[in-house]
Each structure stands twice: as structure tokens, then as C-alpha cells.
Design a protein around this motif. Structure first.
Motif, PDB file in Angstrom:
ATOM      1  N   GLU A 112     -23.527  38.249  -0.537  1.00 23.06           N
ATOM      2  CA  GLU A 112     -23.369  37.265   0.758  1.00 23.06           C
ATOM      3  C   GLU A 112     -22.941  36.155   0.731  1.00 23.06           C
ATOM      4  OE1 GLU A 112     -23.120  38.511   4.241  1.00 23.06           O
ATOM      5  OE2 GLU A 112     -22.951  40.280   2.930  1.00 23.06           O
ATOM      6  N   PRO A 113     -23.678  35.242  -0.317  1.00 23.00           N
ATOM      7  CA  PRO A 113     -23.271  33.876  -0.764  1.00 23.00           C
ATOM      8  C   PRO A 113     -21.693  33.839  -1.147  1.00 23.00           C
ATOM      9  CG  PRO A 113     -25.371  34.436  -1.565  1.00 23.00           C
ATOM     10  CD  PRO A 113     -25.109  35.566  -1.286  1.00 23.00           C
ATOM     11  N   GLN A 114     -21.286  34.614  -2.019  1.00 22.58           N
ATOM     12  CA  GLN A 114     -19.990  34.447  -2.490  1.00 22.58           C
ATOM     13  C   GLN A 114     -19.363  35.080  -1.369  1.00 22.58           C
ATOM     14  OE1 GLN A 114     -18.883  37.082  -5.894  1.00 22.58           O
ATOM     15  NE2 GLN A 114     -17.137  35.805  -6.027  1.00 22.58           N
ATOM     16  N   ALA A 115     -19.558  35.830  -0.370  1.00 22.93           N
ATOM     17  CA  ALA A 115     -18.682  36.369   0.572  1.00 22.93           C
ATOM     18  C   ALA A 115     -18.322  35.338   1.535  1.00 22.93           C
ATOM     19  CB  ALA A 115     -19.331  37.665   1.374  1.00 22.93           C
ATOM     20  N   TYR A 116     -19.523  34.490   2.002  1.00 19.09           N
ATOM     21  CA  TYR A 116     -19.432  33.433   3.021  1.00 19.09           C
ATOM     22  C   TYR A 116     -18.410  32.291   2.474  1.00 19.09           C
ATOM     23  CZ  TYR A 116     -22.900  35.129   6.224  1.00 19.09           C
ATOM     24  OH  TYR A 116     -23.447  36.023   7.243  1.00 19.09           O
ATOM     25  N   LEU A 117     -18.645  32.248   1.104  1.00 19.78           N
ATOM     26  CA  LEU A 117     -18.044  31.122   0.387  1.00 19.78           C
ATOM     27  C   LEU A 117     -16.440  31.523   0.298  1.00 19.78           C
ATOM     28  CD1 LEU A 117     -17.824  28.296  -1.105  1.00 19.78           C
ATOM     29  CD2 LEU A 117     -18.280  29.590  -3.175  1.00 19.78           C
ATOM     30  N   LEU A 118     -16.094  32.887   0.086  1.00 22.12           N
ATOM     31  CA  LEU A 118     -14.848  33.236   0.276  1.00 22.12           C
ATOM     32  C   LEU A 118     -14.088  33.031   1.323  1.00 22.12           C
ATOM     33  CD1 LEU A 118     -12.542  34.631  -1.227  1.00 22.12           C
ATOM     34  CD2 LEU A 118     -13.443  36.839  -0.631  1.00 22.12           C
ATOM     35  N   SER A 119     -14.893  33.307   2.578  1.00 25.41           N
ATOM     36  CA  SER A 119     -14.430  33.321   3.954  1.00 25.41           C
ATOM     37  C   SER A 119     -14.058  31.881   3.999  1.00 25.41           C
ATOM     38  CB  SER A 119     -15.424  33.704   4.766  1.00 25.41           C
ATOM     39  OG  SER A 119     -15.753  34.742   4.706  1.00 25.41           O
ATOM     40  N   TRP A 120     -14.843  31.049   3.485  1.00 29.67           N
ATOM     41  CA  TRP A 120     -14.637  29.367   3.849  1.00 29.67           C
ATOM     42  C   TRP A 120     -13.372  29.043   2.964  1.00 29.67           C
ATOM     43  CZ3 TRP A 120     -14.503  25.014   0.543  1.00 29.67           C
ATOM     44  CH2 TRP A 120     -14.434  23.862   1.236  1.00 29.67           C
ATOM     45  N   VAL A 121     -13.113  29.341   1.743  1.00 31.18           N
ATOM     46  CA  VAL A 121     -12.035  29.009   1.050  1.00 31.18           C
ATOM     47  C   VAL A 121     -10.868  29.622   1.676  1.00 31.18           C
ATOM     48  CG1 VAL A 121     -10.810  29.047  -1.213  1.00 31.18           C
ATOM     49  CG2 VAL A 121     -13.416  28.667  -1.147  1.00 31.18           C
ATOM     50  N   VAL A 122     -10.849  30.701   1.972  1.00 35.02           N
ATOM     51  CA  VAL A 122      -9.725  31.387   2.853  1.00 35.02           C
ATOM     52  C   VAL A 122      -9.255  30.494   4.106  1.00 35.02           C
ATOM     53  CG1 VAL A 122      -8.657  33.316   3.770  1.00 35.02           C
ATOM     54  CG2 VAL A 122      -9.689  33.826   1.782  1.00 35.02           C
ATOM     55  N   GLU A 123     -10.306  30.206   5.049  1.00 33.94           N
ATOM     56  CA  GLU A 123     -10.233  29.479   6.039  1.00 33.94           C
ATOM     57  C   GLU A 123      -9.338  28.041   5.672  1.00 33.94           C
ATOM     58  OE1 GLU A 123     -12.709  27.730  10.055  1.00 33.94           O
ATOM     59  OE2 GLU A 123     -13.744  28.121   8.135  1.00 33.94           O
ATOM     60  N   GLN A 124      -9.993  27.716   4.536  1.00 36.55           N
ATOM     61  CA  GLN A 124      -9.095  25.937   4.165  1.00 36.55           C
ATOM     62  C   GLN A 124      -7.767  26.145   3.842  1.00 36.55           C
ATOM     63  OE1 GLN A 124     -11.144  23.426   4.867  1.00 36.55           O
ATOM     64  NE2 GLN A 124     -12.492  25.012   5.547  1.00 36.55           N
ATOM     65  N   CYS A 125      -7.436  27.329   3.161  1.00 37.16           N
ATOM     66  CA  CYS A 125      -6.267  27.945   2.882  1.00 37.16           C
ATOM     67  C   CYS A 125      -5.078  27.886   4.285  1.00 37.16           C
ATOM     68  CB  CYS A 125      -5.955  29.138   2.130  1.00 37.16           C
ATOM     69  SG  CYS A 125      -6.805  29.135   0.516  1.00 37.16           S
ATOM     70  N   CYS A 126      -5.743  28.580   5.310  1.00 38.78           N
ATOM     71  CA  CYS A 126      -5.135  28.821   6.361  1.00 38.78           C
ATOM     72  C   CYS A 126      -5.141  27.475   7.270  1.00 38.78           C
ATOM     73  CB  CYS A 126      -6.209  29.703   7.344  1.00 38.78           C
ATOM     74  SG  CYS A 126      -6.109  31.282   6.992  1.00 38.78           S
ATOM     75  N   LYS A 127      -5.809  26.581   6.978  1.00 41.71           N
ATOM     76  CA  LYS A 127      -5.643  25.418   7.593  1.00 41.71           C
ATOM     77  C   LYS A 127      -5.071  24.394   7.047  1.00 41.71           C
ATOM     78  CE  LYS A 127     -10.134  24.679   9.513  1.00 41.71           C
ATOM     79  NZ  LYS A 127     -11.660  23.995   9.559  1.00 41.71           N
ATOM     80  N   ALA A 128      -4.664  24.700   5.573  1.00 43.58           N
ATOM     81  CA  ALA A 128      -3.563  24.013   4.985  1.00 43.58           C
ATOM     82  C   ALA A 128      -2.167  24.569   5.396  1.00 43.58           C
ATOM     83  CB  ALA A 128      -3.900  23.769   3.162  1.00 43.58           C
TER      84      ALA A 128
END
Length: 155
Positions: A112-128
């Protein structure tokens, strides 16, 4: 008769830098037209000039540690780096690097910690990507009766 310019307008490099929540450091995402535009790509290349990766045109993204500041990602527009499979792939590498930076280990019994972090990084890519589209959007123009009419924006 005037000669048309042969040079194409280059898109601007889009950069997004954010603090990584919970874990220390920053995440930097650069979106470029070609890897050679980025000092990040130049820093990552082997100086021997014999390695196959030195061409720099074969990949759509790259992720590495960013000079002690955090993690840096580069996505290449023209090589498809703005598509979900590419930034998901690079985001996966980023999560491992973030964990390595803080000495955390990925746990297959509790991912779960890695899954949440992965979601956050992907979200930052979407915002970029969203910022990049606003900044570098190509416009399709149709000319009718010597008047330019804007039809629609293209990706």
C-alpha cells in the motif's frame, strides 16, 4: 516571392517541481521535444560516445536521482512520453528511488505505501502534462476566403 522559414517553432520545456509528501526531497518532471534539449539527459549519458544509449532518441522517458535534491523525470513529447504507459513506467522507477532515498523497503505483503506513492507520482505527471498542453498546444487553422478561422485545438 517570400521564402517560407524552414525552421519549426520549438515547444517550450515544461517543468514541474513539487515536494514529495511524507518522504523527503522533491520531484521534478521535465517535458521536452527531444532529450538533447535537457541538461538532465546530458548528465545521464556515458561520456565514451560508444554506448548505444548515447543516441538519446530511443526512449520516451527517463528517471534518475536528481543531484541530492530528489528525483527527476523527463518525458519526451515526440517519442510518446506523454502517454499513460510511459509516465506510469517512469513513475514506478521514481517510487523505488524515493524509497531508496529514505532507506525504506518495498514490502510485497503490504504494498500500500508504494501504491499510494505511485498514484501520487502519476498524478504529478498528469498535472505536468496538463500544464504542457496549455503552454504548447498546437492550433489547427483553416483558411477560407483569405481569412484565418480557428477551428479547434489539437493535442
Amino acid at each position: 516571392m517570400a521564402e517560407k522559414s524552414k525552421s519549426k517553432k520549438k515547444n517550450k520545456i515544461t517543468t514541474r517541481i513539487v515536494d514529495i509528501p511524507i518522504y523527503k526531497g522533491k520531484l521534478r518532471i521535465d517535458i521536452v521535444d527531444h532529450p538533447s534539449e535537457s541538461d538532465f539527459w546530458k548528465d545521464q549519458q556515458c561520456p565514451c560516445k560508444k554506448c548505444p544509449a548515447n543516441g538519446g532518441t530511443h526512449f520516451a522517458g527517463q528517471c534518475a536521482v536528481w543531484n541530492g535534491k530528489g528525483i527527476r523525470m523527463m518525458l519526451v513529447r515526440t517519442r510518446g512520453g506523454l502517454k499513460p504507459p510511459v509516465y506510469a513506467h517512469e513513475s514506478f522507477h521514481a517510487t523505488h528511488m524515493i524509497f531508496d532515498n529514505v532507506g525504506a523497503h518495498q514490502d510485497s505483503k503490504n504494498p500500500e505505501p508504494q501504491a499510494y506513492l505511485l498514484s501520487w507520482v502519476v498524478e504529478q505527471c498528469c498535472k505536468a502534462k496538463k500544464t504542457d498542453r496549455k503552454t504548447n498546444r498546437k492550433k489547427k487553422i483553416v483558411v477560407k476566403a483569405n481569412k484565418k478561422v480557428l477551428i479547434k485545438n489539437l493535442d
